[in-house]
Write a protein that holds these residues in place. Structure first.
Motif, PDB file in Angstrom:
ATOM      1  N   VAL A 224       8.748  -3.188  15.382  1.00 47.07           N
ATOM      2  CA  VAL A 224       8.419  -2.813  13.996  1.00 47.07           C
ATOM      3  C   VAL A 224       7.256  -3.656  13.497  1.00 47.07           C
ATOM      4  O   VAL A 224       6.323  -3.151  12.859  1.00 47.07           O
ATOM      5  CB  VAL A 224       9.651  -2.973  13.072  1.00 47.07           C
ATOM      6  N   TRP A 225       7.297  -4.944  13.787  1.00 46.19           N
ATOM      7  CA  TRP A 225       6.255  -5.867  13.330  1.00 46.19           C
ATOM      8  C   TRP A 225       4.876  -5.409  13.806  1.00 46.19           C
ATOM      9  O   TRP A 225       3.960  -5.232  12.998  1.00 46.19           O
ATOM     10  CB  TRP A 225       6.576  -7.263  13.846  1.00 46.19           C
ATOM     11  N   PHE A 226       4.725  -5.208  15.107  1.00 46.67           N
ATOM     12  CA  PHE A 226       3.418  -4.815  15.624  1.00 46.67           C
ATOM     13  C   PHE A 226       3.048  -3.391  15.244  1.00 46.67           C
ATOM     14  O   PHE A 226       1.875  -3.093  15.032  1.00 46.67           O
ATOM     15  CB  PHE A 226       3.347  -5.026  17.136  1.00 46.67           C
ATOM     16  N   SER A 227       4.016  -2.514  15.129  1.00 44.11           N
ATOM     17  CA  SER A 227       3.736  -1.151  14.684  1.00 44.11           C
ATOM     18  C   SER A 227       3.156  -1.154  13.275  1.00 44.11           C
ATOM     19  O   SER A 227       2.161  -0.481  13.001  1.00 44.11           O
ATOM     20  CB  SER A 227       5.015  -0.318  14.729  1.00 44.11           C
ATOM     21  N   ARG A 228       3.782  -1.904  12.393  1.00 45.84           N
ATOM     22  CA  ARG A 228       3.278  -1.985  11.010  1.00 45.84           C
ATOM     23  C   ARG A 228       1.925  -2.684  10.957  1.00 45.84           C
ATOM     24  O   ARG A 228       1.040  -2.292  10.212  1.00 45.84           O
ATOM     25  CB  ARG A 228       4.261  -2.728  10.110  1.00 45.84           C
ATOM     26  N   LEU A 229       1.774  -3.717  11.743  1.00 45.35           N
ATOM     27  CA  LEU A 229       0.541  -4.506  11.727  1.00 45.35           C
ATOM     28  C   LEU A 229      -0.636  -3.735  12.317  1.00 45.35           C
ATOM     29  O   LEU A 229      -1.718  -3.691  11.724  1.00 45.35           O
ATOM     30  CB  LEU A 229       0.761  -5.802  12.514  1.00 45.35           C
ATOM     31  N   ILE A 230      -0.430  -3.115  13.457  1.00 44.34           N
ATOM     32  CA  ILE A 230      -1.537  -2.477  14.173  1.00 44.34           C
ATOM     33  C   ILE A 230      -1.721  -1.015  13.788  1.00 44.34           C
ATOM     34  O   ILE A 230      -2.823  -0.572  13.486  1.00 44.34           O
ATOM     35  CB  ILE A 230      -1.330  -2.620  15.694  1.00 44.34           C
ATOM     36  N   GLU A 231      -0.637  -0.255  13.792  1.00 47.40           N
ATOM     37  CA  GLU A 231      -0.747   1.179  13.552  1.00 47.40           C
ATOM     38  C   GLU A 231      -0.813   1.540  12.079  1.00 47.40           C
ATOM     39  O   GLU A 231      -1.542   2.448  11.694  1.00 47.40           O
ATOM     40  CB  GLU A 231       0.414   1.911  14.218  1.00 47.40           C
ATOM     41  N   ALA A 232      -0.042   0.844  11.248  1.00 43.66           N
ATOM     42  CA  ALA A 232       0.017   1.193   9.828  1.00 43.66           C
ATOM     43  C   ALA A 232      -1.001   0.433   8.993  1.00 43.66           C
ATOM     44  O   ALA A 232      -1.203   0.741   7.831  1.00 43.66           O
ATOM     45  CB  ALA A 232       1.425   0.949   9.285  1.00 43.66           C
ATOM     46  N   GLY A 233      -1.604  -0.608   9.565  1.00 46.07           N
ATOM     47  CA  GLY A 233      -2.620  -1.365   8.835  1.00 46.07           C
ATOM     48  C   GLY A 233      -2.063  -2.290   7.769  1.00 46.07           C
ATOM     49  O   GLY A 233      -2.762  -2.649   6.832  1.00 46.07           O
ATOM     50  N   ALA A 234      -0.801  -2.674   7.909  1.00 44.74           N
ATOM     51  CA  ALA A 234      -0.193  -3.597   6.932  1.00 44.74           C
ATOM     52  C   ALA A 234      -0.769  -4.998   7.124  1.00 44.74           C
ATOM     53  O   ALA A 234      -1.293  -5.331   8.187  1.00 44.74           O
ATOM     54  CB  ALA A 234       1.319  -3.623   7.121  1.00 44.74           C
ATOM     55  N   THR A 235      -0.653  -5.815   6.104  1.00 39.98           N
ATOM     56  CA  THR A 235      -1.046  -7.212   6.247  1.00 39.98           C
ATOM     57  C   THR A 235      -0.012  -7.911   7.118  1.00 39.98           C
ATOM     58  O   THR A 235       1.076  -7.381   7.368  1.00 39.98           O
ATOM     59  CB  THR A 235      -1.105  -7.926   4.884  1.00 39.98           C
ATOM     60  N   PHE A 236      -0.326  -9.111   7.564  1.00 45.84           N
ATOM     61  CA  PHE A 236       0.609  -9.873   8.392  1.00 45.84           C
ATOM     62  C   PHE A 236       1.934 -10.063   7.667  1.00 45.84           C
ATOM     63  O   PHE A 236       2.996  -9.814   8.220  1.00 45.84           O
ATOM     64  CB  PHE A 236      -0.007 -11.223   8.751  1.00 45.84           C
ATOM     65  N   ALA A 237       1.882 -10.491   6.423  1.00 47.20           N
ATOM     66  CA  ALA A 237       3.105 -10.744   5.654  1.00 47.20           C
ATOM     67  C   ALA A 237       3.904  -9.461   5.429  1.00 47.20           C
ATOM     68  O   ALA A 237       5.130  -9.464   5.540  1.00 47.20           O
ATOM     69  CB  ALA A 237       2.764 -11.394   4.320  1.00 47.20           C
ATOM     70  N   GLU A 238       3.238  -8.359   5.117  1.00 50.02           N
ATOM     71  CA  GLU A 238       3.939  -7.088   4.924  1.00 50.02           C
ATOM     72  C   GLU A 238       4.628  -6.629   6.204  1.00 50.02           C
ATOM     73  O   GLU A 238       5.763  -6.155   6.177  1.00 50.02           O
ATOM     74  CB  GLU A 238       2.953  -6.004   4.476  1.00 50.02           C
ATOM     75  N   ALA A 239       3.956  -6.807   7.331  1.00 45.01           N
ATOM     76  CA  ALA A 239       4.527  -6.392   8.613  1.00 45.01           C
ATOM     77  C   ALA A 239       5.742  -7.237   8.977  1.00 45.01           C
ATOM     78  O   ALA A 239       6.752  -6.712   9.442  1.00 45.01           O
ATOM     79  CB  ALA A 239       3.464  -6.480   9.707  1.00 45.01           C
ATOM     80  N   VAL A 240       5.658  -8.542   8.765  1.00 44.47           N
ATOM     81  CA  VAL A 240       6.795  -9.424   9.052  1.00 44.47           C
ATOM     82  C   VAL A 240       7.971  -9.073   8.147  1.00 44.47           C
ATOM     83  O   VAL A 240       9.110  -8.955   8.592  1.00 44.47           O
ATOM     84  CB  VAL A 240       6.418 -10.908   8.899  1.00 44.47           C
ATOM     85  N   TYR A 241       7.710  -8.894   6.869  1.00 47.35           N
ATOM     86  CA  TYR A 241       8.775  -8.559   5.913  1.00 47.35           C
ATOM     87  C   TYR A 241       9.472  -7.256   6.308  1.00 47.35           C
ATOM     88  O   TYR A 241      10.696  -7.157   6.269  1.00 47.35           O
ATOM     89  CB  TYR A 241       8.189  -8.461   4.507  1.00 47.35           C
ATOM     90  N   ALA A 242       8.696  -6.259   6.722  1.00 44.45           N
ATOM     91  CA  ALA A 242       9.272  -4.969   7.133  1.00 44.45           C
ATOM     92  C   ALA A 242      10.102  -5.111   8.410  1.00 44.45           C
ATOM     93  O   ALA A 242      11.040  -4.345   8.630  1.00 44.45           O
ATOM     94  CB  ALA A 242       8.163  -3.949   7.343  1.00 44.45           C
ATOM     95  N   ALA A 243       9.766  -6.079   9.246  1.00 40.55           N
ATOM     96  CA  ALA A 243      10.447  -6.249  10.531  1.00 40.55           C
ATOM     97  C   ALA A 243      11.693  -7.123  10.452  1.00 40.55           C
ATOM     98  O   ALA A 243      12.431  -7.230  11.423  1.00 40.55           O
ATOM     99  CB  ALA A 243       9.472  -6.833  11.548  1.00 40.55           C
ATOM    100  N   LEU A 244      11.934  -7.756   9.313  1.00 42.03           N
ATOM    101  CA  LEU A 244      13.136  -8.581   9.157  1.00 42.03           C
ATOM    102  C   LEU A 244      14.356  -7.695   8.934  1.00 42.03           C
ATOM    103  O   LEU A 244      14.389  -6.918   7.971  1.00 42.03           O
ATOM    104  CB  LEU A 244      12.998  -9.545   7.971  1.00 42.03           C
ATOM    105  N   PRO A 245      15.361  -7.774   9.790  1.00 38.41           N
ATOM    106  CA  PRO A 245      16.552  -6.943   9.604  1.00 38.41           C
ATOM    107  C   PRO A 245      17.405  -7.392   8.420  1.00 38.41           C
ATOM    108  O   PRO A 245      18.181  -6.619   7.885  1.00 38.41           O
ATOM    109  CB  PRO A 245      17.312  -7.095  10.912  1.00 38.41           C
ATOM    110  N   CYS A 246      17.263  -8.636   8.011  1.00 38.21           N
ATOM    111  CA  CYS A 246      17.953  -9.130   6.830  1.00 38.21           C
ATOM    112  C   CYS A 246      17.082 -10.216   6.207  1.00 38.21           C
ATOM    113  O   CYS A 246      16.354 -10.905   6.902  1.00 38.21           O
ATOM    114  CB  CYS A 246      19.342  -9.665   7.166  1.00 38.21           C
ATOM    115  N   PHE A 247      17.160 -10.329   4.930  1.00 34.05           N
ATOM    116  CA  PHE A 247      16.364 -11.318   4.223  1.00 34.05           C
ATOM    117  C   PHE A 247      17.121 -12.634   4.229  1.00 34.05           C
ATOM    118  O   PHE A 247      18.266 -12.695   3.811  1.00 34.05           O
ATOM    119  CB  PHE A 247      16.084 -10.843   2.800  1.00 34.05           C
ATOM    120  N   SER A 248      16.500 -13.679   4.716  1.00 37.30           N
ATOM    121  CA  SER A 248      17.182 -14.953   4.880  1.00 37.30           C
ATOM    122  C   SER A 248      16.219 -16.106   4.615  1.00 37.30           C
ATOM    123  O   SER A 248      15.026 -15.992   4.874  1.00 37.30           O
ATOM    124  CB  SER A 248      17.732 -15.071   6.306  1.00 37.30           C
ATOM    125  N   TRP A 249      16.736 -17.196   4.151  1.00 37.61           N
ATOM    126  CA  TRP A 249      15.917 -18.380   3.922  1.00 37.61           C
ATOM    127  C   TRP A 249      15.468 -19.007   5.240  1.00 37.61           C
ATOM    128  O   TRP A 249      14.604 -19.864   5.271  1.00 37.61           O
ATOM    129  CB  TRP A 249      16.697 -19.422   3.107  1.00 37.61           C
TER     130      TRP A 249
END
Length: 80
Positions: free
Chosen positions: A52-77
């Protein structure tokens, strides 16, 4: 390589980002432009989905932070 995007699944990999004795610190010290790490034990189910991370980053053109956030299965500290 300088400017690379790096990732390593390791608990406590980002407990310090300013010292090269952690994976995140070492990767940044060696020239990586960006990386993802964990400050504690996230357990495997809570690590980022690399596909998901690389798909969002490379294919969807998301920023690094947006791609990482989308790839997190749960939000955690623990993710940094």
């Amino acid at each position: 390589m300088p400017g690379a995007i790096a990732y390593h699944i390791y608990s406590f990999s980002a407990r310090s980002i300013r010292t090269p004795d952690t994976w995140v610190g070492c990767l940044l010290d060696r020239g990586a432009a960006a990386t993802v790490g964990f400050v504690n034990e996230p357990y495997l189910h809570a690590t980022i989905d690399v596909g998901v991370w690389f798909s969002r980053l490379i294919e969807a053109g998301a920023t690094f932070a947006e791609a990482v956030y989308a790839a997190l299965p749960c939000f955690s500290w623990q993710a940094r």
